[in-house]
Enzyme design. Sequence first.
Site, PDB file in Angstrom:
ATOM      1  N   HIS A   1       0.889  -1.182   0.000  1.00  0.00           N
ATOM      2  CA  HIS A   1       0.000   0.000   0.000  1.00  0.00           C
ATOM      3  C   HIS A   1       0.918   1.222   0.000  1.00  0.00           C
ATOM      4  O   HIS A   1       1.597   1.498   0.986  1.00  0.00           O
ATOM      5  CB  HIS A   1      -0.915  -0.005   1.223  1.00  0.00           C
ATOM      6  CG  HIS A   1      -2.053  -0.987   1.119  1.00  0.00           C
ATOM      7  ND1 HIS A   1      -2.632  -1.581   2.212  1.00  0.00           N
ATOM      8  CD2 HIS A   1      -2.719  -1.461   0.031  1.00  0.00           C
ATOM      9  CE1 HIS A   1      -3.601  -2.393   1.806  1.00  0.00           C
ATOM     10  NE2 HIS A   1      -3.680  -2.329   0.483  1.00  0.00           N
ATOM     11  N   SER A   2       0.906   1.946  -1.086  1.00  0.00           N
ATOM     12  CA  SER A   2       1.986   2.906  -1.357  1.00  0.00           C
ATOM     13  C   SER A   2       2.068   4.051  -0.351  1.00  0.00           C
ATOM     14  O   SER A   2       3.156   4.558  -0.076  1.00  0.00           O
ATOM     15  CB  SER A   2       1.828   3.491  -2.765  1.00  0.00           C
ATOM     16  OG  SER A   2       0.473   3.685  -3.093  1.00  0.00           O
ATOM     17  N   ARG A   3       0.957   4.457   0.232  1.00  0.00           N
ATOM     18  CA  ARG A   3       1.001   5.637   1.128  1.00  0.00           C
ATOM     19  C   ARG A   3       1.576   5.300   2.495  1.00  0.00           C
ATOM     20  O   ARG A   3       1.758   6.190   3.330  1.00  0.00           O
ATOM     21  CB  ARG A   3      -0.378   6.220   1.291  1.00  0.00           C
ATOM     22  CG  ARG A   3      -1.413   5.338   1.982  1.00  0.00           C
ATOM     23  CD  ARG A   3      -2.745   6.046   2.041  1.00  0.00           C
ATOM     24  NE  ARG A   3      -3.842   5.206   2.523  1.00  0.00           N
ATOM     25  CZ  ARG A   3      -5.105   5.618   2.555  1.00  0.00           C
ATOM     26  NH1 ARG A   3      -5.406   6.835   2.157  1.00  0.00           N
ATOM     27  NH2 ARG A   3      -6.067   4.821   3.000  1.00  0.00           N
ATOM     28  N   GLU A   4       1.846   4.022   2.742  1.00  0.00           N
ATOM     29  CA  GLU A   4       2.331   3.616   4.062  1.00  0.00           C
ATOM     30  C   GLU A   4       3.853   3.738   4.106  1.00  0.00           C
ATOM     31  O   GLU A   4       4.586   2.754   4.218  1.00  0.00           O
ATOM     32  CB  GLU A   4       1.801   2.215   4.370  1.00  0.00           C
ATOM     33  CG  GLU A   4       0.268   2.205   4.378  1.00  0.00           C
ATOM     34  CD  GLU A   4      -0.394   0.831   4.344  1.00  0.00           C
ATOM     35  OE1 GLU A   4      -1.637   0.783   4.202  1.00  0.00           O
ATOM     36  OE2 GLU A   4       0.295  -0.190   4.441  1.00  0.00           O
TER      37      GLU A   4
ATOM     38  N   ARG B   1      -3.162   4.689  -2.334  1.00  0.00           N
ATOM     39  CA  ARG B   1      -2.950   3.372  -1.676  1.00  0.00           C
ATOM     40  C   ARG B   1      -2.824   2.238  -2.690  1.00  0.00           C
ATOM     41  O   ARG B   1      -2.074   1.276  -2.469  1.00  0.00           O
ATOM     42  CB  ARG B   1      -4.152   3.144  -0.770  1.00  0.00           C
ATOM     43  CG  ARG B   1      -4.482   1.700  -0.380  1.00  0.00           C
ATOM     44  CD  ARG B   1      -5.839   1.626   0.284  1.00  0.00           C
ATOM     45  NE  ARG B   1      -6.357   0.306   0.475  1.00  0.00           N
ATOM     46  CZ  ARG B   1      -6.330  -0.332   1.667  1.00  0.00           C
ATOM     47  NH1 ARG B   1      -5.781   0.246   2.707  1.00  0.00           N
ATOM     48  NH2 ARG B   1      -6.864  -1.534   1.798  1.00  0.00           N
TER      49      ARG B   1
ATOM     50  N   ASN C   1      -3.878  -5.692  -1.860  1.00  0.00           N
ATOM     51  CA  ASN C   1      -4.057  -6.625  -0.739  1.00  0.00           C
ATOM     52  C   ASN C   1      -5.469  -7.192  -0.709  1.00  0.00           C
ATOM     53  O   ASN C   1      -5.967  -7.638   0.326  1.00  0.00           O
ATOM     54  CB  ASN C   1      -3.720  -5.951   0.589  1.00  0.00           C
ATOM     55  CG  ASN C   1      -3.516  -6.976   1.702  1.00  0.00           C
ATOM     56  OD1 ASN C   1      -3.080  -8.110   1.430  1.00  0.00           O
ATOM     57  ND2 ASN C   1      -3.852  -6.617   2.912  1.00  0.00           N
ATOM     58  N   ARG C   2      -6.162  -7.126  -1.820  1.00  0.00           N
ATOM     59  CA  ARG C   2      -7.480  -7.776  -1.988  1.00  0.00           C
ATOM     60  C   ARG C   2      -7.522  -8.566  -3.296  1.00  0.00           C
ATOM     61  O   ARG C   2      -8.578  -9.069  -3.683  1.00  0.00           O
ATOM     62  CB  ARG C   2      -8.594  -6.713  -2.024  1.00  0.00           C
ATOM     63  CG  ARG C   2      -8.762  -5.882  -0.767  1.00  0.00           C
ATOM     64  CD  ARG C   2      -9.274  -6.696   0.423  1.00  0.00           C
ATOM     65  NE  ARG C   2      -9.593  -5.872   1.578  1.00  0.00           N
ATOM     66  CZ  ARG C   2      -8.700  -5.364   2.410  1.00  0.00           C
ATOM     67  NH1 ARG C   2      -7.393  -5.624   2.214  1.00  0.00           N
ATOM     68  NH2 ARG C   2      -9.048  -4.614   3.435  1.00  0.00           N
TER      69      ARG C   2
ATOM     70  N   HIS D   1       2.617  -3.618   6.522  1.00  0.00           N
ATOM     71  CA  HIS D   1       1.738  -2.459   6.292  1.00  0.00           C
ATOM     72  C   HIS D   1       1.893  -1.469   7.439  1.00  0.00           C
ATOM     73  O   HIS D   1       2.586  -1.741   8.421  1.00  0.00           O
ATOM     74  CB  HIS D   1       0.277  -2.918   6.279  1.00  0.00           C
ATOM     75  CG  HIS D   1      -0.104  -3.781   5.131  1.00  0.00           C
ATOM     76  ND1 HIS D   1      -0.926  -3.377   4.118  1.00  0.00           N
ATOM     77  CD2 HIS D   1       0.220  -5.071   4.815  1.00  0.00           C
ATOM     78  CE1 HIS D   1      -1.088  -4.359   3.233  1.00  0.00           C
ATOM     79  NE2 HIS D   1      -0.404  -5.396   3.630  1.00  0.00           N
ATOM     80  N   SER D   2       1.223  -0.360   7.316  1.00  0.00           N
ATOM     81  CA  SER D   2       0.985   0.523   8.466  1.00  0.00           C
ATOM     82  C   SER D   2      -0.395   1.119   8.239  1.00  0.00           C
ATOM     83  O   SER D   2      -0.879   1.106   7.105  1.00  0.00           O
ATOM     84  CB  SER D   2       2.048   1.640   8.509  1.00  0.00           C
ATOM     85  OG  SER D   2       1.761   2.650   7.558  1.00  0.00           O
ATOM     86  N   TYR D   3      -1.114   1.686   9.184  1.00  0.00           N
ATOM     87  CA  TYR D   3      -0.649   1.794  10.568  1.00  0.00           C
ATOM     88  C   TYR D   3      -1.677   1.118  11.480  1.00  0.00           C
ATOM     89  O   TYR D   3      -2.762   0.811  11.044  1.00  0.00           O
ATOM     90  CB  TYR D   3      -0.501   3.271  10.949  1.00  0.00           C
ATOM     91  CG  TYR D   3      -1.778   4.062  10.955  1.00  0.00           C
ATOM     92  CD1 TYR D   3      -2.463   4.321  12.117  1.00  0.00           C
ATOM     93  CD2 TYR D   3      -2.335   4.563   9.777  1.00  0.00           C
ATOM     94  CE1 TYR D   3      -3.633   5.038  12.140  1.00  0.00           C
ATOM     95  CE2 TYR D   3      -3.516   5.275   9.784  1.00  0.00           C
ATOM     96  CZ  TYR D   3      -4.172   5.518  10.976  1.00  0.00           C
ATOM     97  OH  TYR D   3      -5.353   6.222  10.994  1.00  0.00           O
TER      98      TYR D   3
ATOM     99  N   TYR E   1     -10.940  -7.079  10.741  1.00  0.00           N
ATOM    100  CA  TYR E   1     -12.234  -7.248  10.067  1.00  0.00           C
ATOM    101  C   TYR E   1     -12.068  -8.324   8.989  1.00  0.00           C
ATOM    102  O   TYR E   1     -10.969  -8.817   8.756  1.00  0.00           O
ATOM    103  CB  TYR E   1     -12.702  -5.944   9.404  1.00  0.00           C
ATOM    104  CG  TYR E   1     -11.593  -5.127   8.752  1.00  0.00           C
ATOM    105  CD1 TYR E   1     -11.385  -3.790   9.102  1.00  0.00           C
ATOM    106  CD2 TYR E   1     -10.733  -5.671   7.803  1.00  0.00           C
ATOM    107  CE1 TYR E   1     -10.376  -3.030   8.518  1.00  0.00           C
ATOM    108  CE2 TYR E   1      -9.729  -4.936   7.221  1.00  0.00           C
ATOM    109  CZ  TYR E   1      -9.555  -3.598   7.583  1.00  0.00           C
ATOM    110  OH  TYR E   1      -8.549  -2.859   7.016  1.00  0.00           O
TER     111      TYR E   1
ATOM    112  N   GLU F   1       1.172  -4.422  10.986  1.00  0.00           N
ATOM    113  CA  GLU F   1       0.672  -3.052  10.838  1.00  0.00           C
ATOM    114  C   GLU F   1       1.547  -2.206  11.762  1.00  0.00           C
ATOM    115  O   GLU F   1       1.390  -2.257  12.986  1.00  0.00           O
ATOM    116  CB  GLU F   1      -0.810  -2.956  11.269  1.00  0.00           C
ATOM    117  CG  GLU F   1      -1.776  -3.600  10.309  1.00  0.00           C
ATOM    118  CD  GLU F   1      -2.089  -2.698   9.110  1.00  0.00           C
ATOM    119  OE1 GLU F   1      -1.661  -1.534   9.129  1.00  0.00           O
ATOM    120  OE2 GLU F   1      -2.742  -3.173   8.168  1.00  0.00           O
TER     121      GLU F   1
END
Lengths: 311, 94
Positions: A71-74, A129, A146-147, A198-200, A250, A272
């Site tokens: 996820h690029s923004r992490e 993301r 990631n889906r 990943h984060s966060y 979830y 995370e």
Amino acid sequence: AEPRNTDSFDFSRYHSISEIYSFQDMLVAENPNLVSKVVIGQSYEGRPLNVLKFSTGGTNRPAIWIDTGIHSREWVTQASGTWFAKKIVTDYGRDPAVTAILNKMDIFLEIVTNPDGYFYTHTSNRMWRKTRKPNSGSSCVGVDPNRNWDAGFGGPGASSNPCSETYRGPRAHSESEVKSIVDFVKSHGNFKAFISIHSYSQMLLYPYGYTTTPAKDQAELHNLAQRAITDLASLYGTRYRFGSIINTIYQASGGTIDWTYNQGIKYSYTFELRDTGRYGFILPANQIIPTAEETWLALMDIMDHTFKNPY
Amino acid sequence: KETFEGHQVLRIVAKDDVQLSLIKDLEDMIEFELDFWRGVTDVATPVDIRVPMHSLQSVKIYLETQDVEYSIMIEDLQVLLDEEQEEMESAARV
């Protein structure tokens, strides 16, 4: 301000994709007997999917996979991945645990797992993301990588709307960034651990996300996760929650480690990383090194356990 | 370049499962263009949502009328992004 070598690389700040790529090349050049670069494919926009291979020899040794930045923004994850790469090189031959692992196993580290998205966060949208492939029939771009995996794909816990942040994609493994890892893991055939970072929100998660059915190794994965987050917290007191994806956060379908676990890679985990404070994805750069250091303790627990429990 | 002036990140804490599902309903309100930074999990875990400026008032009214507790985690996202950018550039100069 191009660093001349990886010793002068500034791990305490965020870097552009070209700076990370040149760091990778420098690390390989500085350590020809330990580090090599494997290009496992290309992103949609044609960027190389670089994986650093840490190996002291042998043929197709049992291996450990670590990826950051899917996820690029992490951003703290790619920055931590860069720090991990240098840590492995620095510790081999000095730290007994790292040395023992690398004398028998290989480590593969993909730092920029979603390069198009990462470039886009630096140039156009810091909040991006997903991947950057256009979706036919929609004005919205990108798939949540990631889906997109063939594990409960299309089930609840992902969106069929291309404009959603959790859009699963038109079919499993439709994204080259995902398919390249799938093909590499299958062709290698000897991965024993798979850790996707990943984060966060500070969690350590294991399968499954798409079903409430417990993983058959749930007890072992749970105990190892507990030990890992305890050691992580020992450095700066950073508190993690842990458990299976579906019980801890979830339902999420098409997730990376559900697929790797179903491939038989027992030690499949998702981290995370920080933050639970007030920054979210915009974690200040002065927290990069502390985050990487504490995460490394947990990673070492997982890698050490994998090494000592061959299967 | 996409900018985020006036975007706020709200940290929402549900008191119970009823409130949790009220928060989850926000996911389907496409017109608000919400970005769930931390999705709905359980009552114990806060939900963080980036809210564009044009939706702020509506979202806050929605939460307040349902008596759902929230705090402002990030007052103005663009300010934080500008600081991050400035820090990267100054570090690169060094």
